[in-house]
Design an enzyme around this catalytic site. Structure first.
Site, mmCIF file in Angstrom:
data_model
loop_
_atom_site.group_PDB
_atom_site.id
_atom_site.type_symbol
_atom_site.label_atom_id
_atom_site.label_comp_id
_atom_site.label_asym_id
_atom_site.label_seq_id
_atom_site.Cartn_x
_atom_site.Cartn_y
_atom_site.Cartn_z
ATOM 1 N N ASP A 1 -5.869 -28.160 -31.837
ATOM 2 C CA ASP A 1 -4.701 -28.363 -32.300
ATOM 3 C C ASP A 1 -5.037 -27.001 -33.722
ATOM 4 O O ASP A 1 -5.924 -27.244 -33.737
ATOM 5 C CB ASP A 1 -4.254 -29.533 -32.716
ATOM 6 C CG ASP A 1 -3.318 -29.325 -32.826
ATOM 7 O OD1 ASP A 1 -2.149 -28.672 -32.644
ATOM 8 O OD2 ASP A 1 -2.893 -29.330 -34.039
ATOM 9 N N GLU B 1 -43.326 -52.582 -9.585
ATOM 10 C CA GLU B 1 -43.539 -54.194 -9.858
ATOM 11 C C GLU B 1 -43.425 -54.380 -7.977
ATOM 12 O O GLU B 1 -44.491 -55.420 -7.407
ATOM 13 C CB GLU B 1 -42.853 -55.188 -10.960
ATOM 14 C CG GLU B 1 -42.735 -55.005 -11.923
ATOM 15 C CD GLU B 1 -41.992 -55.516 -13.178
ATOM 16 O OE1 GLU B 1 -40.684 -55.992 -12.773
ATOM 17 O OE2 GLU B 1 -41.760 -54.754 -13.744
ATOM 18 N N ASN C 1 -39.925 -58.736 -17.587
ATOM 19 C CA ASN C 1 -38.901 -58.351 -17.440
ATOM 20 C C ASN C 1 -38.342 -58.380 -18.360
ATOM 21 O O ASN C 1 -37.910 -58.060 -19.123
ATOM 22 C CB ASN C 1 -38.446 -58.630 -16.604
ATOM 23 C CG ASN C 1 -38.522 -58.215 -14.800
ATOM 24 O OD1 ASN C 1 -38.978 -57.326 -14.938
ATOM 25 N ND2 ASN C 1 -37.828 -59.136 -13.923
#
Length: 877
Positions: free
Chosen positions: A311, A695, A720
């Protein structure tokens, strides 16, 4: 005035209409309850996969795995909930839209009532400073001006006059209608309510917002894509392990359970929480930089913005009228210091310092501007005059009254002329107020020993009434045809520069005669709503980041083009008006919209259409705005940005991000943060998936090769929880790379694994898996027990992952070309992870828990050697 209008409605009539029409309020946006916000955090596909994995883990008896996953999912949900709930409360504090009261005639008496109880037919009174509570037809006005910028984008106050008594059409830009949400700037007005609530112009715009549905953000789409990839990997792993075991003659049920267990291990449990934490940290950083984020994912969407639709009024410009030039017959004078800044100076011919007191026509012009003003300006500290014609001071003038008149006062102050300095010689006798029909103002005063009338008004009204002009010596001179023609040309030149031109004149008279001729022309005052300096800088930064910035405004085309040129927006682009847009089909607009950088004289429906057109072209659109007229486009955009100071409540509600300081530079910082967040998400996705692939590959190949289980479930759980999660979160805190704002934004259809990311993930995962397996077999050949082999495999897996996390800091530079201490949080996370590993291996009590034993020096060197081999091998690929 029609019969009954002055008396308004009776309370009984008003109560009956209120039952029929409803209250004068907009449809309240349904507030999202806390429970709904919390449950909404579980819609992510990765979270759903984790929940499914939890159920399977419980069925398999892996209660510890299930509890771990549930805790991670809850952490993710809580983080997202806290951010959104906090934002809801912040928005509540920002709400200040409609006028709470209105001065209304009821039962023949003028009383103040709750604006929500206004109905059509009510007669209200308005004066300067009032917020207009409904759309009304003007019945009587005395110099009444309304600021409608929040609806139309027009930066100049609009004069209002009474019109046809039967006209009840509340279309925009009508001189006989005042609009809900606009503010009264000057004068007084009596008006009849013709539309309330949803039927007002503001209400209609508010209703448009309910028809706009938010799409998923690019990050949400990419994470959904990632979730599908993870689901496929889990399925493939499960089938592969099951098939390999069955072919080896293992028990079918046991191999099915083993396959499912390893598949669950393949899921990066920490990914959703890590993404949320990274976004939340970015939100926190943006809050410190004055940007409030409504939705977490909108942070990242900012980073892939390719088009910013801004604007003009209050966003690119300051929304503060400023006198930049005064032209007399013989000279042009220029004023520095934009907006309401205290400091500024007056120069002649552009850069020649002057003493204004020696410039008679200039001094009299400024004196006229001060006398013909009802506005007031003030400062906390008295500004200092460095010399005549230059003012020094900190901060801004505090302004009350009409912005145009305030601009004239500020210009005069720079030349040392103020109301206070004139009060000793000048006494105002009578005033003829500015009116939108007559388009001028006149003030009769006694000045010294004579009485004068000062005039201020439109050039085409004042100049024809001037038969003389003030010469360089301050004496009247005859207005010749050549001089008049030159002044008309000068006024045209100033208008071409998008300046609003006011003519200033004076005459001597013993009484107020507003219609008299034979005036002495003093000068033209040219004023503009200047571009923000920080907006210019922001636009340049966006250009260097390959982000296209366009201006969308309700202002006239000529004004819009001039402002765009000053702000650095034009640069080869074209301008188009709303009327011209209406002549284009959607297909034509989509084809040509890239040519335009300025859209002028547009209405809310045009803004919405422009945003949709850019989106159809595959652009990621950010729309900034402050007015109600911006709200539909702000909500439709991929990222809606509202101004926190000047922005209306409707716009703030529709926005994803609110700039608390109304500064476009803050938006550029937010774009940089968005790019950084996405880059960091790619970094820790690369890290987490590489680690998980390593893994899974270790476990899978061990089973295929008929070896003992390489890593026990409790050891995988340790990896983990600790060695994966902490470093991944620290990667999310990585600072933006130095050239991040010199790259083009990524395409909206660009896949998450673009740029060879998947190849890097798979390659590193394979190397991690093979090195872990090699560590296990090497230690076994050295005569180590199964417990020692598993311990060494665990050490190799963790250390290789901790080395890899530093590689993930950049997709463009190798680990050998980066400062290892560039992210100290990552160094700290890696140190903690390594300490946890050391504790699990060396502390007897933890050895029992994690089934580890302390290796000897040769076994330890072998394990670490295989870890170091991983980045060295990767360098050859």
């Amino acid at each position: 005035m029609r019969k009954g209008e002055s008396m308004g409605l009776t309370e009984k009539e008003a109560a009956e209409r209120l039952k029929t029409e409803g209250e004068n309020v907009f449809g309240e946006s349904r507030k999202t309850g806390p429970m709904k916000i919390f449950l909404g955090q579980f819609k992510d596909i990765m979270v759903m996969i984790l929940l499914a994995a939890t159920v399977v883990s419980v069925l398999l008896g892996e209660i510890s795995d299930a509890v771990t996953i549930i805790l991670i999912v809850l952490l993710n949900a809580i983080l997202g909930f806290v951010q959104e709930y906090r934002t809801e409360h912040t928005l509540e504090a920002l709400r200040s839209m409609t006028s709470p009261t209105a001065k209304c005639w009821r039962d023949g008496r003028l009383s103040e009532i709750d604006a929500a109880f206004l109905v059509t037919g009510d007669i209200i009174e308005l004066e300067a400073g009032d917020r207009i509570p409904a759309d009304c037809a003007v019945l009587k006005a005395a110099g009444f001006f309304s600021d409608e910028s929040i609806l139309t984008g027009e930066s100049t106050a609009v004069g209002k006059t009474a019109g046809d008594a039967s006209d009840r059409d509340n279309s925009l830009n009508k001189p006989n209608i005042v609009y809900c949400g606009a503010s009264a700037v000057k004068g007084t007005c009596r008006a009849e309510v013709i539309a309330t609530g949803k039927n007002t112009q503001m209400g209609r715009i508010s209703e448009m917002l309910t028809d706009i549905d938010k799409e998923a953000t690019p990050l949400q789409k990419r994470l959904a894509e990632l979730g599908k990839v993870v689901a496929v990997i889990c399925l493939v792993v499960c089938i592969a392990v099951f098939g390999a075991g069955v072919l080896r003659g293992e028990n079918v049920f046991d191999m099915l359970m083993t396959g499912i267990t390893i598949a669950i291990a393949a899921i990066p449990e920490g990914l959703p929480a890590t993404v949320t934490i990274a976004l939340a940290l970015a939100v926190s950083r943006m809050m410190k930089q004055k940007a409030l984020v409504n939705k977490l994912h909108s942070v990242e969407t900012l980073g892939c913005t390719s088009v910013i639709c801004s604007d003009k009024t209050g966003t690119i410009t300051e929304n503060k009228m400023t006198v930049t030039e005064i032209a007399t017959v013989h000279e042009d004078y220029y004023f520095s210091g934009m907006g309401y800044r205290v400091s500024g100076a007056v120069t002649k011919g552009g850069d020649i310092a002057i003493n204004p007191m020696n410039e008679k026509a200039l001094t009299e012009s400024l004196r006229c501007g001060v006398i013909c003003s009802t506005a007031e300006i003030s400062t906390q500290e008295t500004p200092k005059s460095r010399n005549r014609g230059a003012l020094a001071g900190k901060g801004e003038w505090k302004v009350t009254g009409d912005p145009t008149e305030a601009a004239l006062l500020i210009a005069a102050a720079k030349a040392g002329i103020t109301k206070e300095s004139l009060s000793g010689n000048c006494r105002i006798i009578e005033e003829y107020p500015f009116d939108s029909e007559t388009r001028f103002m006149a003030v009769h005063c006694s000045y010294g020993s004579e009485k004068r009338i000062y005039f201020k008004g439109a050039e085409e009204v004042i100049l024809p009434r001037c038969s003389q002009y003030m010469d360089e010596n301050g004496r009247p001179a005859a207005m010749t045809a050549a001089v008049r023609r030159g002044l008309e040309e000068k006024a045209g030149e100033m208008s071409d520069k998008a300046l609003r031109v006011l003519a200033l004149a004076v005459c001597t008279s013993d009484k107020l005669e507003p219609d008299r001729g034979n005036l002495v022309f003093l000068g033209f005052a040219g004023m503009t709503d200047p571009p923000r300096e920080e907006a210019k800088t922001a636009i340049r930064k966006c250009a260097s980041a390959s982000v296209k910035t366009v201006m969308i405004t309700g202002d006239h085309k000529k004004t819009a083009v001039a402002v765009a040129a000053k702000a650095g927006l034009l640069k080869g682009g074209m301008a188009i008006t709303g009327a011209e847009l209406d002549k284009l089909s959607d297909e034509e607009l989509d084809r040509d919209i890239g040519k335009y950088t300025v859209f002028a004289r547009v209405e809310p429906v045009h803004k919405l259409r422009i945003v949709k057109s850019f989106k159809r072209r595959g652009e990621i659109v950010t729309m900034t705005g402050d007015g109600v007229n911006d709200a539909p486009a702000v909500k439709e955009a991929d990222v809606g940005v509202a101004m926190g100071v000047t922005g209306t409540d409707v716009t703030k509600q529709a926005a994803d991000v609110i700039l608390m300081d109304d500064n476009l530079a803050t938006l550029v910082n937010a774009v940089e943060q968005g790019r950084c967040v996405y880059a960091n998400i790619r970094k820790f996705v690369r890290y987490l998936l590489s680690c998980n692939i390593g893994e899974v590959l270790t476990m899978f190949l061990g089973i295929v090769m008929g070896m003992p289980i390489i890593l026990l479930p409790v050891q995988i759980l340790l990896v983990n929880l600790v060695t994966d999660g902490l470093p991944a979160i620290a990667l999310g805190m990585e600072k933006p790379e130095s050239d991040i704002m010199n790259r083009p934004p990524r395409r909206s259809d660009e896949g998450f694994f673009s740029g060879g990311l998947m190849w890097k993930i798979v390659l590193r995962g394979v190397l991690i898996g093979l090195s872990t397996l090699a560590s296990f077999t090497t230690v076994m050949r050295l005569g180590g027990s199964v417990e020692v082999c598993r311990t060494c495999a665990l050490i190799t897996l963790v250390v290789s992952q901790l080395i890899h996390v530093f590689e993930c800091r950049s997709e463009r530079r190798s680990i050998f070309r980066m400062n290892p201490f560039g992210n100290m949080k990552l160094v700290g996370a890696a140190a903690v992870s390594f300490a946890v590993l050391a504790a699990a291996v060396m502390i007897p009590q933890l050895q029992v828990v994690f089934s580890t034993v302390a290796p000897d020096i040769i076994q330890l060197l072998a394990a670490i050697g295989f870890s170091i081999a991983v980045p060295l091998l990767a360098a050859f690929f």
